[in-house]
Design a protein around this motif. Structure first.
Motif, PDB file in Angstrom:
ATOM      1  N   GLN A 225       0.868  -1.168  -0.030  1.00 49.95           N
ATOM      2  CA  GLN A 225       0.025   0.089   0.088  1.00 49.95           C
ATOM      3  C   GLN A 225       0.924   1.318   0.061  1.00 49.95           C
ATOM      4  O   GLN A 225       0.471   2.290  -0.705  1.00 49.95           O
ATOM      5  CB  GLN A 225      -0.838   0.027   1.123  1.00 49.95           C
ATOM      6  N   ILE A 226       2.030   1.161   0.721  1.00 52.19           N
ATOM      7  CA  ILE A 226       2.945   2.449   0.663  1.00 52.19           C
ATOM      8  C   ILE A 226       4.114   2.438  -0.028  1.00 52.19           C
ATOM      9  O   ILE A 226       4.890   3.434   0.122  1.00 52.19           O
ATOM     10  CB  ILE A 226       3.086   2.656   2.239  1.00 52.19           C
ATOM     11  N   LYS A 227       4.410   1.434  -0.724  1.00 49.92           N
ATOM     12  CA  LYS A 227       5.646   1.466  -1.376  1.00 49.92           C
ATOM     13  C   LYS A 227       5.873   2.629  -2.452  1.00 49.92           C
ATOM     14  O   LYS A 227       6.926   2.764  -2.917  1.00 49.92           O
ATOM     15  CB  LYS A 227       5.723  -0.107  -2.298  1.00 49.92           C
ATOM     16  N   ASP A 228       4.974   3.042  -3.111  1.00 46.16           N
ATOM     17  CA  ASP A 228       5.014   4.092  -3.921  1.00 46.16           C
ATOM     18  C   ASP A 228       4.710   5.480  -3.283  1.00 46.16           C
ATOM     19  O   ASP A 228       4.549   6.587  -4.223  1.00 46.16           O
ATOM     20  CB  ASP A 228       3.996   3.887  -5.110  1.00 46.16           C
ATOM     21  N   LEU A 229       4.553   5.557  -2.033  1.00 43.21           N
ATOM     22  CA  LEU A 229       4.194   6.819  -1.363  1.00 43.21           C
ATOM     23  C   LEU A 229       5.497   7.689  -1.308  1.00 43.21           C
ATOM     24  O   LEU A 229       6.506   7.215  -0.939  1.00 43.21           O
ATOM     25  CB  LEU A 229       3.593   6.250   0.034  1.00 43.21           C
ATOM     26  N   GLU A 230       5.505   9.038  -1.724  1.00 41.21           N
ATOM     27  CA  GLU A 230       6.469   9.789  -1.746  1.00 41.21           C
ATOM     28  C   GLU A 230       6.282  10.855  -0.672  1.00 41.21           C
ATOM     29  O   GLU A 230       5.182  11.244  -0.378  1.00 41.21           O
ATOM     30  CB  GLU A 230       6.848  10.316  -3.047  1.00 41.21           C
ATOM     31  N   GLY A 231       7.271  11.282  -0.140  1.00 50.01           N
ATOM     32  CA  GLY A 231       7.082  12.351   0.989  1.00 50.01           C
ATOM     33  C   GLY A 231       8.060  13.630   0.470  1.00 50.01           C
ATOM     34  O   GLY A 231       8.436  13.535  -0.728  1.00 50.01           O
ATOM     35  N   ARG A 232       8.420  14.193   1.207  1.00 51.33           N
ATOM     36  CA  ARG A 232       9.522  15.498   1.051  1.00 51.33           C
ATOM     37  C   ARG A 232      10.759  15.229   1.914  1.00 51.33           C
ATOM     38  O   ARG A 232      10.565  14.956   3.069  1.00 51.33           O
ATOM     39  CB  ARG A 232       8.646  16.833   1.538  1.00 51.33           C
ATOM     40  N   TYR A 233      11.901  15.479   1.271  1.00 55.90           N
ATOM     41  CA  TYR A 233      12.937  14.953   1.939  1.00 55.90           C
ATOM     42  C   TYR A 233      13.840  16.125   2.253  1.00 55.90           C
ATOM     43  O   TYR A 233      13.991  17.115   1.511  1.00 55.90           O
ATOM     44  CB  TYR A 233      13.691  14.095   0.857  1.00 55.90           C
ATOM     45  N   TYR A 234      14.331  16.076   3.219  1.00 56.07           N
ATOM     46  CA  TYR A 234      15.077  17.184   4.140  1.00 56.07           C
ATOM     47  C   TYR A 234      16.295  16.757   4.677  1.00 56.07           C
ATOM     48  O   TYR A 234      16.471  15.619   4.876  1.00 56.07           O
ATOM     49  CB  TYR A 234      14.337  17.996   5.131  1.00 56.07           C
ATOM     50  N   CYS A 235      17.249  17.893   4.623  1.00 55.34           N
ATOM     51  CA  CYS A 235      18.472  17.419   5.632  1.00 55.34           C
ATOM     52  C   CYS A 235      18.905  18.492   6.399  1.00 55.34           C
ATOM     53  O   CYS A 235      18.614  19.633   6.059  1.00 55.34           O
ATOM     54  CB  CYS A 235      19.655  17.362   4.391  1.00 55.34           C
TER      55      CYS A 235
ATOM     56  N   GLU B 268      21.363  28.024  16.606  1.00 58.01           N
ATOM     57  CA  GLU B 268      20.813  29.058  15.838  1.00 58.01           C
ATOM     58  C   GLU B 268      21.734  29.003  14.497  1.00 58.01           C
ATOM     59  O   GLU B 268      21.164  29.585  13.408  1.00 58.01           O
ATOM     60  CB  GLU B 268      20.839  30.469  16.600  1.00 58.01           C
ATOM     61  N   PHE B 269      22.878  28.268  14.253  1.00 56.72           N
ATOM     62  CA  PHE B 269      23.641  28.414  12.939  1.00 56.72           C
ATOM     63  C   PHE B 269      23.163  27.192  12.149  1.00 56.72           C
ATOM     64  O   PHE B 269      23.719  27.154  11.173  1.00 56.72           O
ATOM     65  CB  PHE B 269      25.038  28.341  13.443  1.00 56.72           C
ATOM     66  N   THR B 270      22.373  26.314  12.664  1.00 51.35           N
ATOM     67  CA  THR B 270      21.867  25.209  11.865  1.00 51.35           C
ATOM     68  C   THR B 270      20.834  25.491  11.013  1.00 51.35           C
ATOM     69  O   THR B 270      19.804  26.088  11.198  1.00 51.35           O
ATOM     70  CB  THR B 270      21.379  24.004  13.099  1.00 51.35           C
ATOM     71  N   SER B 271      21.346  25.004   9.800  1.00 46.70           N
ATOM     72  CA  SER B 271      20.208  25.118   8.685  1.00 46.70           C
ATOM     73  C   SER B 271      19.500  23.909   8.526  1.00 46.70           C
ATOM     74  O   SER B 271      19.823  22.624   8.584  1.00 46.70           O
ATOM     75  CB  SER B 271      21.027  25.657   7.544  1.00 46.70           C
ATOM     76  N   PHE B 272      18.204  23.897   7.605  1.00 48.98           N
ATOM     77  CA  PHE B 272      17.490  22.840   7.153  1.00 48.98           C
ATOM     78  C   PHE B 272      17.126  23.098   5.904  1.00 48.98           C
ATOM     79  O   PHE B 272      16.295  24.205   5.398  1.00 48.98           O
ATOM     80  CB  PHE B 272      16.297  23.007   8.383  1.00 48.98           C
ATOM     81  N   TYR B 273      17.297  22.319   4.803  1.00 49.51           N
ATOM     82  CA  TYR B 273      16.896  22.450   3.446  1.00 49.51           C
ATOM     83  C   TYR B 273      16.183  21.167   2.995  1.00 49.51           C
ATOM     84  O   TYR B 273      16.553  19.954   3.316  1.00 49.51           O
ATOM     85  CB  TYR B 273      18.037  22.969   2.908  1.00 49.51           C
ATOM     86  N   GLU B 274      15.539  21.530   1.761  1.00 44.09           N
ATOM     87  CA  GLU B 274      14.958  20.317   1.045  1.00 44.09           C
ATOM     88  C   GLU B 274      15.933  19.727  -0.075  1.00 44.09           C
ATOM     89  O   GLU B 274      16.841  20.324  -0.311  1.00 44.09           O
ATOM     90  CB  GLU B 274      13.911  20.736   0.338  1.00 44.09           C
ATOM     91  N   THR B 275      16.027  18.600  -0.038  1.00 41.26           N
ATOM     92  CA  THR B 275      16.997  17.684  -0.787  1.00 41.26           C
ATOM     93  C   THR B 275      16.408  16.538  -1.697  1.00 41.26           C
ATOM     94  O   THR B 275      15.158  16.455  -1.495  1.00 41.26           O
ATOM     95  CB  THR B 275      18.320  17.415   0.003  1.00 41.26           C
TER      96      THR B 275
END
Length: 468
Positions: free
Chosen positions: A191-201, A209-216
């Motif tokens: 049921q979920i093998k083709d489910l896609e999410g959004r990926y971040y790093c 406060e200097f930590t960044s978070f971005y989509e990849t």
């Protein structure tokens, strides 16, 4: 063996025992056929061998093959890596490809072992073979399967699946007692093998406060989000298992985020990384708790978890310190901590977070399995389901078989325990069921679900469990 064109063939014995191997040292290899990988006893030998492989030769070819035998060998991890890689190919060869594995309709074996009907288990893998490989299993092949199972394998299905797996999922058989239902896991995986999410790093800095978070992309991500925070409507729980917190093989930092209802919990995000340390993991948890509206955090605090918890406290204290941006550190104050209490205790003594021992691990895994089998858990991580497939009960312990990982299962289990202990009852009293929430969304009504009174009561119960 040196050939007339000065090419050399080296015949190397891998060995079945753990030893300091220098297999392949001194060679420059552009072709390799490594056979029966599941019987290799030294994983370091595999790494040493691969270090001798050519990287630029246009005719290079490296083949690793084996009968799959459980998870306590190098093959399972290599198989999964090949499936993920753009530069390797995972090839499954089913027994049904062999034309000899069939009993003719005129044979005595066919008359005895084919009765015109498939068993329930046979129906499952016959349909999977058709779906995955577009191959139709014949009655002659079923007769051979049953004959081989009874006459040669003495009715041992696990051994039969190991030596003659219908699909790749049947190949890696467990030596212990399977803890989760394979049929249930296979159904959910489809049921979920083709489910896609959004990926971040996360890109960690010197300070929080200097930590960044971005989509990849998926290959480089350490955080997958299937569903973001829905303001004012839901309670979220996070189960966090630091590397080596629950077992010696658990070498990954995992945070599992779930959205809560009275009658179910849904996985909405999952963080998993080996490239992390304790203070950085604390920053990840602080960010996720803030991102999901002050989620209830259940942290495995044994071993490295102590350092993670200490850093969370440090972050909370920095919020009011000079030269630290208060608005960033405000999210740390929204973290709600799980309070542990022994199930057989009649006192009101609580402790921060979760400490895994044999008794509590039994409760965690059994609670998680009970809710999963009853359909209360909505899992969206394929990697989590893969780990659940390798969990076994071996004697008095519940773990991933051999060196198989259980980090994601621990993280999910910690989330479910937090929901079970501190969230579910409050949502039941308020009638916040999944069906009600869907109707609220359908008709655009938020008064019942999002009332300030309901929210305040639940939040108060989470913040003040000692007053319960």
């Amino acid at each position: 063996m040196v050939l007339t064109n000065d090419s050399r063939l080296a015949f190397i014995v891998a060995g079945t025992k753990k030893k300091s191997s220098e297999m392949g040292t001194g060679h420059a290899i552009n072709f390799c056929h490594a056979t029966e990988m599941s019987s290799w006893g030294d994983e370091d030998a595999v790494a040493n061998l691969m270090a001798t492989f050519a990287e630029e030769n246009p005719h290079r070819l490296y083949i690793f093959e084996s009968t799959a035998r459980g998870y306590d060998n190098p093959l399972p991890e290599m198989w999964e890596e090949a499936k993920r890689s753009d530069f390797q190919r995972a090839i499954f060869v089913g027994w049904w490809r062999n034309e000899m594995y069939s009993k003719h309709k005129d044979s005595a074996e066919y008359a005895i072992y084919w009765d015109g009907y498939l068993t329930t288990d046979e129906k499952v893998w016959v349909e999977e073979i058709k779906e995955l490989y577009d191959f139709d299993i014949t009655s002659e092949q079923i007769a051979w399967w049953r004959y081989t199972l009874e006459e040669k394998m003495k009715g041992d299905e696990l051994r039969m699946y190991q030596e003659f797996p219908p699909t790749e999922d049947y190949a890696f058989q467990l030596t212990g007692s399977k803890f989760f239902s394979s049929a249930h896991i296979s159904k959910d995986f489809k049921q979920i093998k083709d489910l896609e999410g959004r990926y971040y790093c996360y890109q960690m800095g010197q300070y929080f406060e200097f930590t960044s978070f971005y989509e990849t992309n998926e290959e480089n991500a350490d955080l997958t989000i299937w569903e973001g925070y829905e303001p004012g409507e839901h309670i979220y729980v996070i189960g966090a298992d630091p590397a080596y917190g629950s077992s010696d093989w658990a070498d990954r930092f995992v945070a599992s985020v779930w959205k809560c209802y009275a009658d179910r919990v849904e996985q909405v995000a999952e963080y998993c990384s080996t490239d992390c340390n304790t203070y950085q993991f604390a920053w990840v948890l602080a960010h996720l708790c803030g991102e999901y509206g002050g989620a209830l955090l259940n942290l495995e605090i044994t071993g490295p978890g102590q350092a993670v918890f200490n850093e969370l406290r440090n972050l909370a204290q920095m919020g009011g310190a000079p030269n630290h941006p208060a608005d960033i550190y405000d999210i740390v104050g929204s973290v709600r901590h799980y309070f542990y209490k022994r199930q057989d205790s009649i006192s009101s003594a609580y402790a921060f977070q979760w400490q895994t021992n044999q008794r509590e691990k039994e409760r965690l895994f059994n609670t998680y399995r009970d809710y999963y089998e009853r359909g209360f858990l909505v899992i969206r991580s394929c990697e989590l389901l893969k780990e659940m497939r390798t969990i076994v009960r071996d004697g008095g312990s519940i773990n991933g078989e051999g060196t198989a990982k259980d980090d994601r299962v621990m993280g999910a289990g910690l989330s479910v325990i937090a929901w079970n202990d501190f969230v579910m009852n409050g949502l039941i009293q308020q009638g916040v069921t999944w069906e009600l929430c869907q109707k609220e969304k359908e008709y655009g009504k938020t008064a019942t679900l999002g009332s300030l009174l309901t929210r305040a009561m639940i939040e108060n119960a989470l913040r003040n469990p000692l007053d319960d």
